[in-house]
Design an enzyme around this catalytic site. Structure first.
Site, PDB file in Angstrom:
ATOM      1  N   SER A  86      18.971   6.788  28.767  1.00  0.00           N
ATOM      2  CA  SER A  86      18.451   8.166  28.851  1.00  0.00           C
ATOM      3  C   SER A  86      16.897   8.207  28.645  1.00  0.00           C
ATOM      4  O   SER A  86      16.308   8.988  29.259  1.00  0.00           O
ATOM      5  CB  SER A  86      19.186   8.968  27.495  1.00  0.00           C
ATOM      6  N   ARG A 102      37.462   9.889  33.879  1.00  0.00           N
ATOM      7  CA  ARG A 102      37.715   8.825  32.893  1.00  0.00           C
ATOM      8  C   ARG A 102      38.908   9.216  31.960  1.00  0.00           C
ATOM      9  O   ARG A 102      39.570   8.395  31.294  1.00  0.00           O
ATOM     10  CB  ARG A 102      36.446   8.766  31.884  1.00  0.00           C
ATOM     11  N   SER A 132      24.893  20.278  28.402  1.00  0.00           N
ATOM     12  CA  SER A 132      24.436  19.338  29.173  1.00  0.00           C
ATOM     13  C   SER A 132      22.995  18.998  29.140  1.00  0.00           C
ATOM     14  O   SER A 132      22.258  19.860  29.501  1.00  0.00           O
ATOM     15  CB  SER A 132      25.147  19.486  30.632  1.00  0.00           C
ATOM     16  N   LYS A 143      32.863  12.286  35.429  1.00  0.00           N
ATOM     17  CA  LYS A 143      31.717  11.348  35.333  1.00  0.00           C
ATOM     18  C   LYS A 143      31.834  10.341  36.423  1.00  0.00           C
ATOM     19  O   LYS A 143      32.195  10.538  37.324  1.00  0.00           O
ATOM     20  CB  LYS A 143      32.012  10.710  33.729  1.00  0.00           C
ATOM     21  N   ASP A 173      29.828   9.407  26.539  1.00  0.00           N
ATOM     22  CA  ASP A 173      29.688   8.048  27.111  1.00  0.00           C
ATOM     23  C   ASP A 173      30.431   7.082  26.422  1.00  0.00           C
ATOM     24  O   ASP A 173      30.951   6.166  27.050  1.00  0.00           O
ATOM     25  CB  ASP A 173      28.139   7.707  27.157  1.00  0.00           C
ATOM     26  N   GLY A 203      23.774   9.871  37.872  1.00  0.00           N
ATOM     27  CA  GLY A 203      23.762  11.383  37.848  1.00  0.00           C
ATOM     28  C   GLY A 203      22.670  11.897  36.961  1.00  0.00           C
ATOM     29  O   GLY A 203      21.929  12.731  37.366  1.00  0.00           O
ATOM     30  N   ARG A 248      31.448   2.196  32.107  1.00  0.00           N
ATOM     31  CA  ARG A 248      31.909   2.029  30.994  1.00  0.00           C
ATOM     32  C   ARG A 248      33.444   1.888  30.694  1.00  0.00           C
ATOM     33  O   ARG A 248      33.828   1.363  29.937  1.00  0.00           O
ATOM     34  CB  ARG A 248      31.693   3.760  30.241  1.00  0.00           C
ATOM     35  N   GLN A 285      21.647  16.993  30.877  1.00  0.00           N
ATOM     36  CA  GLN A 285      21.006  16.757  32.512  1.00  0.00           C
ATOM     37  C   GLN A 285      20.840  18.279  32.859  1.00  0.00           C
ATOM     38  O   GLN A 285      19.653  18.431  33.574  1.00  0.00           O
ATOM     39  CB  GLN A 285      22.150  16.097  33.129  1.00  0.00           C
ATOM     40  N   ARG A 298      30.108  13.236  43.022  1.00  0.00           N
ATOM     41  CA  ARG A 298      29.974  13.900  41.661  1.00  0.00           C
ATOM     42  C   ARG A 298      29.348  15.466  41.750  1.00  0.00           C
ATOM     43  O   ARG A 298      28.452  15.469  42.579  1.00  0.00           O
ATOM     44  CB  ARG A 298      29.373  13.022  40.687  1.00  0.00           C
TER      45      ARG A 298
END
Length: 428
Positions: A22, A344, A164, A340, A313, A91, A386, A166, A119
């Site tokens: 990040s 997931r 978020s 993601k 994550d 992303g 992941r 992002q 996505r």
């Protein structure tokens, strides 16, 4: 890739795991807001973050790199490139660049790999379009490739319906190019690396007392250039913490780990489950940094429903911990996991069942019955780094074959090397 059952304990001190992804992304992108040389030591040399360096290079930045030391000299003006800006699997890179480029004069095309291009991007493109941005793409600019025709943007008062980092960072970057003061608020605090870094760069932003709202002024001058040492990624460290917990008579110490409060929620959950885990702060600069000590532990089942944005994550690896705990565990309020790098929720449940674990999908999470007898299996990562790393750790207990492990290189290129150094036998 095939991971064989590990028959010996693990005892190690890890100082050089992957740098924080990040912060690496943000260092590169935020350097474009300055007019002087920016320096970072311990920049993450993974596919995702190297793609970000290539993007800013195509926008006019000059980059010098020696091992993990990176210097960035920003351009006087952002170039309108004659090539596609390739975000790979990231992303973060795509969403932050949408916000950055929306207010920059020029024409830009953002694309990624087959996973990223499926996505959702409307969470960024829709609010930006409402303030004057011109963003074009499939499904009403929800799916990349995305074309951005930079425009002068209108001031906004935006309340995000999702937590978020992002979305928040994209809106901050767009606000710097708006025609007046902007405000942003979110329902719960997401990762705050952008605010921390931008405040250190003397950006014109003000954070509310509850950390949920921001006031952002348009940029009137370049920001202060950065000279930082990037700490190690707690999301990457989590896999080896999990390994120490589940392997008998094992102990691991991890150093120079980012311990930002919005990044250690998964560690706190392990502690609540009974893990013998200590976090010690050693440095408090623009971010909190320290070390983690962990040893073999018996885990108990738990229900997780709060602060989900802080552990999104780590959720796949947490599912592995759930499978090895005593009793039933559940994770809810985590619908974001479905969009993601893979779905997931579905993928973890599918693969855990293949390994003999009782698991059930929920609309917004999963339930897992711990203590089931594990069996060796071949699982599918669906190109999600992941997922691959989480099952690699489970493989230390039962042996696992992973169909696509190359995706690990997007975030943690030395993961396999570290695992091998700990004694794991891997056919790769």
């Amino acid at each position: 890739m095939k991971i064989y059952k590990l028959q010996t304990p693990v005892n190690a001190i890890l100082e050089n795991i992957a740098a924080d992804k990040s912060i690496s992304h943000r260092f590169a992108i935020f350097s474009l807001l300055t007019q002087e040389e920016n320096k970072a030591q311990n920049y993450l040399l993974a596919q995702d973050t190297l793609n970000t360096l290539e993007i800013i290079k195509n926008l006019g930045a000059k980059i010098e790199q020696k091992d993990s030391c990176v210097k960035i000299i920003p351009p006087k003006e952002i170039l309108s490139p004659n090539c596609i800006l390739d975000c790979g699997n990231s992303g973060t890179a795509m969403r932050l660049m949408i916000g950055f480029l929306a207010g920059i004069s020029g024409f830009f095309v953002l694309s990624g790999d087959k996973y990223l291009n499926n996505r959702p991007m409307r969470r960024i493109s829709k609010p930006l379009t409402q303030i004057g941005a011109r963003i074009y793409g499939r499904n009403e600019a929800n799916l990349a490739p995305l074309c951005i025709e930079g425009q002068k943007l209108k001031a906004f008062n935006f309340k995000s319906e999702i937590s978020s980092a992002q979305v928040k960072t994209a809106m901050i970057l767009s606000a710097f190019r708006a025609d007046n003061v902007c405000t942003f608020s979110e329902i719960s605090l997401s990762r705050n690396h952008s605010e921390n870094m931008l405040k250190a760069m003397k950006a014109p932003i003000r954070v509310s007392n509850d950390d949920l709202s921001l006031e952002i002024n348009p940029l009137k001058k370049p920001l202060k250039a950065q000279n930082i040492i990037i700490p190690n990624d707690p999301s990457s460290a989590f896999y080896f913490v999990l390994a120490a917990i589940i392997l008998p008579k094992s102990q691991i110490i991890l150093k120079n780990i980012l311990l930002n409060p919005t990044r250690i929620e998964a560690y706190k959950i392990l502690q609540k489950m009974g893990a013998k885990l200590e976090m010690t702060i050693t440095q408090n600069d623009f971010e909190t940094i320290g070390e983690i000590r962990v040893e073999s532990s018996k885990l108990n089942g738990i229900e997780v429903k709060d602060n989900i944005a802080w552990l999104i994550d780590e959720a796949p690896a947490l599912a592995i911990a759930f499978a090895l705990a005593k009793g039933k565990s559940s994770l809810i309020n985590a619908k974001e996991l479905r969009v993601k790098e893979s779905d997931r929720i579905a993928v973890m449940v599918e693969n855990l069942k293949l390994c003999g674990v009782e698991a059930r999908e929920l609309d917004d999470g999963f339930e897992i019955e711990g203590g089931c007898e594990l069996k060796s299996s071949k699982i599918k990562s669906y190109g999600d780094h992941r997922i691959a790393m989480s099952f690699a750790i489970l493989g230390l207990l039962c042996g696992i074959e992973i169909d696509d492990s190359d995706c690990i290189k997007t975030s943690f290129p030395n993961f396999i090397e570290i695992l091998s150094n700990l004694g794991a036998r891997i056919d790769y």
